[in-house]
Design a protein around this motif. Sequence first.
Motif, PDB file in Angstrom:
ATOM      1  N   GLU A 141       4.917  61.789  37.351  1.00 60.77           N
ATOM      2  CA  GLU A 141       4.740  61.516  38.772  1.00 60.77           C
ATOM      3  C   GLU A 141       4.919  62.763  39.633  1.00 60.77           C
TER       4      GLU A 141
ATOM      5  N   PRO B 141       6.242  62.281  47.524  1.00 58.10           N
ATOM      6  CA  PRO B 141       6.303  62.408  46.070  1.00 58.10           C
ATOM      7  C   PRO B 141       7.731  62.306  45.562  1.00 58.10           C
TER       8      PRO B 141
ATOM      9  N   VAL C 123      -2.315  62.164  33.657  1.00 52.77           N
ATOM     10  CA  VAL C 123      -1.044  62.212  34.384  1.00 52.77           C
ATOM     11  C   VAL C 123      -0.119  63.315  33.876  1.00 52.77           C
TER      12      VAL C 123
END
Length: 295
Positions: free
Chosen positions: A32, A53, A166
């Motif tokens: 992430e 974020p 990712v």
Amino acid sequence: MESTAPAPVVGTEFLRPATLREALEAKAQHPEAVPIAGGTDVMVEVNFGRARPPALLDLTGIAECDEWSADSGVVRLGAGVSYARVITELADRLPGLATASRTVGSPQIRNRGTIAGNLGSASPAGDSFPPLVASDASVELSSVRGARRVRAAEFCTGPKQSVLAVDELITAIHVPEATGPQQFSKVGPRNAMVIAVCSFALSLSPGRVGTGIGSAGPAPLTAPEAEAFLASELDGWWESPTPLADSVVRRFGELVAEATAPIDDVRGSARYRRHALAVLARRTLAWACAEGVAR
């Protein structure tokens, strides 16, 4: 008086690897995490409250990302190479990308912002996309699983969407060196520090015509029919370059406009974008031919 300052980024973890390997490991462990180098896109989103974020992955301390090299006619741009360095160090090798870089923001933005960061934001209006697409550049994507390359024309799949997995980072961009004229032009609502309403890049070399279209579809585009038409018209041109007939230049612009799929938005209508791209195509072709004649 009520404060208008942006809310602090509460709870954001800050990761600062020292090597590329450490960066890839950190991305694998924190998928992430949002990569940040120049911060000219990421911090705008944060400051306006459009992004929060959970983690930032700082790439500024990684020496490998700040390097560029050339081998066998291809320049490898590390992910940390800025617009300013492309302008000052690579204008002779990558004139199309250098021309586009000169149109980006202010000197401060050009000093901080990176080509890889512009790609990573995956905006169809990104100024780096058209010259990279026109040059048939490829994007190097890396993870702890290994590295792969994707053509710049296939990297962006939609607004803010790309083929990045990712756990992957953009580590470099591989751009063929120019062997002929390259040009870039864009239209905006003002003359400087502007997001393109639409943009166009042209790359000519013996046996190849490359086009790149920005902000006229959900992703950067090419104009295959325009490329094929112009390639046939340039057959034999390289031996004795001369200005092209007005009918050829006009038809090239028409074919470029037909290759687009623009929308109406706050920056311009679809009709205006098609018209403007026909003009930009004619203009860049005239410039490229003039450059070829002058050589």
